[in-house]
Design an enzyme around this catalytic site. Structure first.
Site, PDB file in Angstrom:
ATOM      1  N   CYS A 168      -4.948  -4.022   2.768  1.00  0.00           N
ATOM      2  CA  CYS A 168      -4.014  -4.612   1.813  1.00  0.00           C
ATOM      3  C   CYS A 168      -3.169  -3.582   1.069  1.00  0.00           C
ATOM      4  O   CYS A 168      -2.299  -3.967   0.295  1.00  0.00           O
ATOM      5  CB  CYS A 168      -4.790  -5.454   0.805  1.00  0.00           C
ATOM      6  SG  CYS A 168      -6.011  -6.493   1.600  1.00  0.00           S
ATOM      7  N   HIS A 300      -1.997  -6.163  -8.182  1.00  0.00           N
ATOM      8  CA  HIS A 300      -2.517  -6.548  -6.870  1.00  0.00           C
ATOM      9  C   HIS A 300      -2.847  -8.047  -6.924  1.00  0.00           C
ATOM     10  O   HIS A 300      -2.525  -8.785  -6.017  1.00  0.00           O
ATOM     11  CB  HIS A 300      -3.729  -5.702  -6.512  1.00  0.00           C
ATOM     12  CG  HIS A 300      -4.208  -5.928  -5.111  1.00  0.00           C
ATOM     13  ND1 HIS A 300      -3.396  -5.767  -4.030  1.00  0.00           N
ATOM     14  CD2 HIS A 300      -5.405  -6.329  -4.615  1.00  0.00           C
ATOM     15  CE1 HIS A 300      -4.072  -6.050  -2.923  1.00  0.00           C
ATOM     16  NE2 HIS A 300      -5.290  -6.405  -3.253  1.00  0.00           N
ATOM     17  N   GLU A 311      -9.297  -5.654 -11.775  1.00  0.00           N
ATOM     18  CA  GLU A 311      -7.983  -5.054 -12.012  1.00  0.00           C
ATOM     19  C   GLU A 311      -7.633  -5.090 -13.502  1.00  0.00           C
ATOM     20  O   GLU A 311      -7.069  -4.129 -14.033  1.00  0.00           O
ATOM     21  CB  GLU A 311      -6.911  -5.790 -11.185  1.00  0.00           C
ATOM     22  CG  GLU A 311      -5.541  -5.133 -11.302  1.00  0.00           C
ATOM     23  CD  GLU A 311      -4.525  -5.681 -10.293  1.00  0.00           C
ATOM     24  OE1 GLU A 311      -4.819  -6.675  -9.619  1.00  0.00           O
ATOM     25  OE2 GLU A 311      -3.441  -5.072 -10.200  1.00  0.00           O
ATOM     26  N   LYS A 332       1.905 -12.552  -5.719  1.00  0.00           N
ATOM     27  CA  LYS A 332       1.139 -13.237  -4.666  1.00  0.00           C
ATOM     28  C   LYS A 332       0.987 -14.724  -4.988  1.00  0.00           C
ATOM     29  O   LYS A 332       0.737 -15.537  -4.099  1.00  0.00           O
ATOM     30  CB  LYS A 332      -0.243 -12.603  -4.507  1.00  0.00           C
ATOM     31  CG  LYS A 332      -0.214 -11.230  -3.845  1.00  0.00           C
ATOM     32  CD  LYS A 332      -1.617 -10.752  -3.505  1.00  0.00           C
ATOM     33  CE  LYS A 332      -1.606  -9.387  -2.814  1.00  0.00           C
ATOM     34  NZ  LYS A 332      -1.341  -8.263  -3.753  1.00  0.00           N
ATOM     35  N   HIS A 337      -0.945 -13.606   0.032  1.00  0.00           N
ATOM     36  CA  HIS A 337      -1.320 -12.209   0.260  1.00  0.00           C
ATOM     37  C   HIS A 337      -0.931 -11.835   1.690  1.00  0.00           C
ATOM     38  O   HIS A 337      -1.599 -12.221   2.643  1.00  0.00           O
ATOM     39  CB  HIS A 337      -2.816 -12.021   0.034  1.00  0.00           C
ATOM     40  CG  HIS A 337      -3.233 -10.582  -0.011  1.00  0.00           C
ATOM     41  ND1 HIS A 337      -2.408  -9.549   0.395  1.00  0.00           N
ATOM     42  CD2 HIS A 337      -4.381 -10.005  -0.426  1.00  0.00           C
ATOM     43  CE1 HIS A 337      -3.046  -8.399   0.241  1.00  0.00           C
ATOM     44  NE2 HIS A 337      -4.245  -8.645  -0.265  1.00  0.00           N
ATOM     45  N   PHE A 396      -9.356  -3.722   0.578  1.00  0.00           N
ATOM     46  CA  PHE A 396     -10.740  -3.746   1.036  1.00  0.00           C
ATOM     47  C   PHE A 396     -11.118  -2.332   1.472  1.00  0.00           C
ATOM     48  O   PHE A 396     -10.308  -1.613   2.072  1.00  0.00           O
ATOM     49  CB  PHE A 396     -10.878  -4.668   2.260  1.00  0.00           C
ATOM     50  CG  PHE A 396     -11.204  -6.095   1.924  1.00  0.00           C
ATOM     51  CD1 PHE A 396     -11.427  -6.513   0.623  1.00  0.00           C
ATOM     52  CD2 PHE A 396     -11.313  -7.033   2.942  1.00  0.00           C
ATOM     53  CE1 PHE A 396     -11.744  -7.835   0.340  1.00  0.00           C
ATOM     54  CE2 PHE A 396     -11.626  -8.361   2.673  1.00  0.00           C
ATOM     55  CZ  PHE A 396     -11.839  -8.751   1.365  1.00  0.00           C
TER      56      PHE A 396
END
Lengths: 408, 84
Positions: A168, A300, A311, A332, A337, A396
């Site tokens: 990502c 994110h 976050e 997003k 995403h 990830f």
């Protein structure tokens, strides 16, 4: 020799809320949600039923049949976005890239998954339908570097070229590396960004098994958030030095001021606030920005319980008291995403926010999660004086990247 | 102990890499150091073993599966007739 300043002079977007920068910006600032029922694959046998799809994308409108045979959907998106970006930059194939600049232009795109549409369809034929052979273009279509190669060929870009892949965070790593190359003098221009088209039955079954996809929508930082929603698309940026952009009178969208990276080195899926904070701090330091000089963070913000809480903790750790004044939104919420393209779509959103002095909202937020304690610009875009902004990408595997942008 | 309970605990022990005798029904998964990714793998193994669908979203993991007993009850609730 001091570092050169690097600016963005071209932008191209293919997204679930519109293709082309004008439509993308309109969608972002209207808080339009491009997430809807999955239509690319049959949903029978899938628990994932919604996604941010690029609807109405007609490959034949962009490529002749011969070329199309070599292009996975991800490469198609990358090429369409790159054409928009290069055209907007005012740099031409014959006049600029055909000359010495082509040798000095880097092509660095991010892709997380690669040509899985090609792989999925090929394996379906092979394993399910009993086909004896695969199409001879299977490999050149599916390789994770194909979009980069196609873009370099499209414009005759013969400088450094490769694909960055960090799930990502792929596009953010790609843009960051392109920025460093232009800043450091390894290249004079760069075509960079990211692309992803991985809404296939097989890939969606994989996401289904992860148990982190929301059944009903992407609501980052919302108290009722219940997971991420997958998206797809591409965004491409043209980078060059501030001096060259000014010298040729180019329209400057904004400056890439800094780039920070880190690895959590902890868990293959769980996020880590310390790692995220290190990436943000590194970007600020690289840009020579104090935390209170930043007005906006494009988060994110995936909409999972774990990401958004982590976050938020990282943002509070980096920005201290200023975190309460900072505007933080996740786009997003509108496009889903897009994995390896997410960092580029979000870099584009951040540049547009700086340019227009409007912060895109976190759409779909019903009730901001008090535990996050951030102004997440719920539902409606907001006029704001923003001189500098961050765009976060946390992948990830704990591979983190943060880009710092400054208004020019 | 029913056969179902036996099977469920065996799967939790194997996928969670925990000794079987530590799996009391009120034992918390976190205390057993069964990470969220292990829980997802446990759910997958249970679905494969029993041919069932367990409604589970990792975003609600802490609420839904706090203890070993929570996992067992989730399986029991979707297995129509547990073998004696």
């Amino acid at each position: 020799m001091g570092h050169r300043r690097v600016v963005v002079t071209g932008l191209g977007v293919v997204s679930p809320i519109g293709s082309g920068v004008a439509d993308y910006a309109d969608g972002l600032f209207a808080g339009r949600c491009g997430i809807g029922p999955l239509s690319l694959v049959p949903t029978e046998g899938l628990s994932v039923r919604i996604a941010g799809e690029v609807r109405g994308f007609d490959p034949a409108a962009h490529f002749d049949a011969r070329r199309l045979g070599l292009l996975d959907r991800g490469s198609q998106f990358a090429l369409v976005a790159a054409r928009q970006a290069v055209e907007a930059s005012g740099l031409g194939f014959a006049s600029d890239f055909g000359g010495p600049l082509g040798l000095r232009t880097a092509t660095i795109l991010g892709t997380g998954v690669g040509g899985i549409t090609t792989l999925d369809e090929g394996f379906h034929r092979l394993y399910r339908q009993g086909a004896q052979r695969l199409h001879p273009f299977t490999i050149p279509r599916l390789m994770v570097s194909a979009p980069t190669a196609q873009v370099s060929m499209e414009f005759g870009l013969t400088g450094p070229a490769f694909t960055a892949s960090s799930a990502c965070a792929s596009a953010a790593h790609a843009i960051g590396l392109a920025f460093q190359m232009v800043r450091g003098g390894l290249a004079d221009a760069a075509v960079t960004g990211g692309t992803e088209a991985s809404l296939t039955f097989g890939a969606l079954k994989g996401w289904e098994a992860m148990r982190i996809v929301s059944p009903d929508g992407c609501r980052p930082f919302c108290a009722t958030r219940n997971g991420m929603v997958l998206g797809e698309g591409a965004a491409v940026l043209v980078l060059e030095t501030l001096d060259s952009a000014r010298g040729r009178g180019a329209d400057i969208l904004g400056e890439i001021a800094g780039f920070g990276m880190s690895a959590d080195a902890k868990d293959i899926t769980a996020p880590d606030a310390a790692g995220a904070a290190r990436a943000m701090r590194a970007a600020l330091a690289d840009a020579g920005l104090e935390p209170d000089g930043v007005g906006y963070v494009n988060a994110h913000g995936t909409g999972t319980t774990a990401n958004d809480a982590t976050e938020a903790r990282a943002i509070h750790a980096v920005f201290g008291d200023h975190a309460r004044r900072l505007l933080v939104s996740s786009t997003k919420s509108m496009v889903g995403h897009a994995l390896g393209a997410a960092g580029a779509l979000e870099a584009a959103a951040t540049l547009l926010a700086l340019r227009r002095q409007v912060v895109p909202p976190t759409a779909g937020v019903e009730r901001p999660d008090p535990a996050c304690a951030l102004d997440v610009v719920p539902r409606d875009a907001r006029d704001a004086k923003v001189e500098a902004a961050l765009s976060n990408s946390f992948a990830f595997g704990g591979l983190n990247a943060a880009l710092a942008f400054r208004r020019v | 102990m029913t056969e179902l309970e036996n099977d469920v605990l065996a799967i939790i022990a194997e996928k969670g890499r925990v000794e079987r005798d530590r799996l009391a029904l009120d034992a918390r998964l976190a205390d057993l150091e069964i990470a969220s990714l292990d829980v997802i793998e446990i759910v997958f193994a249970l679905e494969e073993r029993f041919g069932i669908e367990i409604p589970f979203n990792a975003n609600d993991a802490r609420k839904e599966f706090d203890t070993v007993g929570d996992v067992l009850r989730a399986v029991e609730s979707v297995v129509a007739k547990p073998a004696a």
